[in-house]
Design a protein around this motif. Structure first.
Motif, PDB file in Angstrom:
ATOM      1  N   GLY A  11       6.299  77.159  29.649  1.00 29.95           N
ATOM      2  CA  GLY A  11       5.532  76.261  30.668  1.00 29.95           C
ATOM      3  C   GLY A  11       4.137  76.032  30.099  1.00 29.95           C
ATOM      4  N   LEU A  12       3.536  77.165  29.487  1.00 30.61           N
ATOM      5  CA  LEU A  12       2.225  76.749  28.697  1.00 30.61           C
ATOM      6  C   LEU A  12       2.315  75.620  27.734  1.00 30.61           C
ATOM      7  N   ILE A  13       3.154  75.402  26.959  1.00 33.88           N
ATOM      8  CA  ILE A  13       3.127  74.469  25.922  1.00 33.88           C
ATOM      9  C   ILE A  13       2.946  73.136  26.545  1.00 33.88           C
ATOM     10  N   PRO A  14       3.705  72.320  27.391  1.00 33.69           N
ATOM     11  CA  PRO A  14       3.122  71.282  27.932  1.00 33.69           C
ATOM     12  C   PRO A  14       1.803  71.197  28.510  1.00 33.69           C
ATOM     13  N   ALA A  18      -1.133  68.641  27.597  1.00 33.88           N
ATOM     14  CA  ALA A  18      -1.584  67.788  28.447  1.00 33.88           C
ATOM     15  C   ALA A  18      -3.062  67.706  28.516  1.00 33.88           C
ATOM     16  N   ARG A  19      -3.581  69.197  28.649  1.00 33.70           N
ATOM     17  CA  ARG A  19      -4.972  69.434  28.686  1.00 33.70           C
ATOM     18  C   ARG A  19      -5.753  68.936  27.533  1.00 33.70           C
ATOM     19  N   SER A  20      -5.132  68.956  26.301  1.00 26.44           N
ATOM     20  CA  SER A  20      -5.810  68.217  25.310  1.00 26.44           C
ATOM     21  C   SER A  20      -5.775  66.938  25.279  1.00 26.44           C
ATOM     22  N   LYS A  21      -5.169  66.259  26.293  1.00 21.05           N
ATOM     23  CA  LYS A  21      -5.331  64.872  26.407  1.00 21.05           C
ATOM     24  C   LYS A  21      -6.197  64.548  27.892  1.00 21.05           C
ATOM     25  N   TRP A  28       0.234  70.625  35.122  1.00 23.91           N
ATOM     26  CA  TRP A  28       1.358  70.533  34.210  1.00 23.91           C
ATOM     27  C   TRP A  28       1.921  71.695  33.682  1.00 23.91           C
ATOM     28  N   TYR A  29       1.227  72.815  34.177  1.00 24.70           N
ATOM     29  CA  TYR A  29       1.642  74.039  33.843  1.00 24.70           C
ATOM     30  C   TYR A  29       2.963  74.399  34.888  1.00 24.70           C
ATOM     31  N   ILE A  30       2.785  74.127  35.895  1.00 26.98           N
ATOM     32  CA  ILE A  30       3.882  74.097  37.213  1.00 26.98           C
ATOM     33  C   ILE A  30       4.972  73.013  36.551  1.00 26.98           C
ATOM     34  N   TYR A  31       4.812  72.104  36.352  1.00 24.93           N
ATOM     35  CA  TYR A  31       5.693  71.062  35.654  1.00 24.93           C
ATOM     36  C   TYR A  31       6.384  71.520  34.591  1.00 24.93           C
ATOM     37  N   VAL A  38      11.603  68.037  30.096  1.00 23.81           N
ATOM     38  CA  VAL A  38      11.054  66.789  30.528  1.00 23.81           C
ATOM     39  C   VAL A  38       9.493  66.675  30.551  1.00 23.81           C
ATOM     40  N   ALA A  39       8.969  67.943  30.881  1.00 24.96           N
ATOM     41  CA  ALA A  39       7.549  68.070  30.763  1.00 24.96           C
ATOM     42  C   ALA A  39       6.888  68.001  29.530  1.00 24.96           C
ATOM     43  N   LEU A  40       7.957  68.409  28.630  1.00 24.54           N
ATOM     44  CA  LEU A  40       7.539  68.596  27.138  1.00 24.54           C
ATOM     45  C   LEU A  40       7.216  67.250  26.481  1.00 24.54           C
ATOM     46  N   VAL A  41       8.300  66.285  26.686  1.00 24.10           N
ATOM     47  CA  VAL A  41       8.353  64.973  26.224  1.00 24.10           C
ATOM     48  C   VAL A  41       7.289  64.154  27.047  1.00 24.10           C
TER      49      VAL A  41
END
Length: 87
Positions: A11-14, A18-21, A28-31, A38-41
């Motif tokens: 869950g850290l990856i997306p 997202a934080r870098s954007k 986004w971590y919870i998502y 879905v969150a990664l894409v």
């Protein structure tokens, strides 16, 4: 139990993408934990936030045109967007 641990890690990856954007990390971590694929894409295709775009331009020395509010390169005397003279 292992599946939950793996979900918490991946869950850290997306969330980091997202934080870098310029997006908030925790939602986004919870998502990402709940719906990783879905969150990664989604995190890969979202655009940068307006605040992140403004911060990036200001970091590079760009300034805002007083007339059209577009970003102009440092040292420019004429805005390339509205063609007006800039002080």
């Amino acid at each position: 139990m292992e599946v939950l641990f793996i979900a918490l890690i991946i869950g850290l990856i997306p969330a980091f993408i997202a934080r870098s954007k310029g997006r908030s990390f925790l939602p986004w971590y919870i998502y990402g934990v709940a719906l990783f694929i879905v969150a990664l894409v989604h995190s890969l295709v979202i655009s940068k936030s307006a605040a992140k775009i403004k911060y990036d331009f200001e970091e590079q020395g760009y300034s805002e045109c007083p007339f059209c509010k577009e970003y102009v390169k440092p040292g420019a005397t004429v805005c390339p967007h509205c063609q007006r003279d800039i002080k």
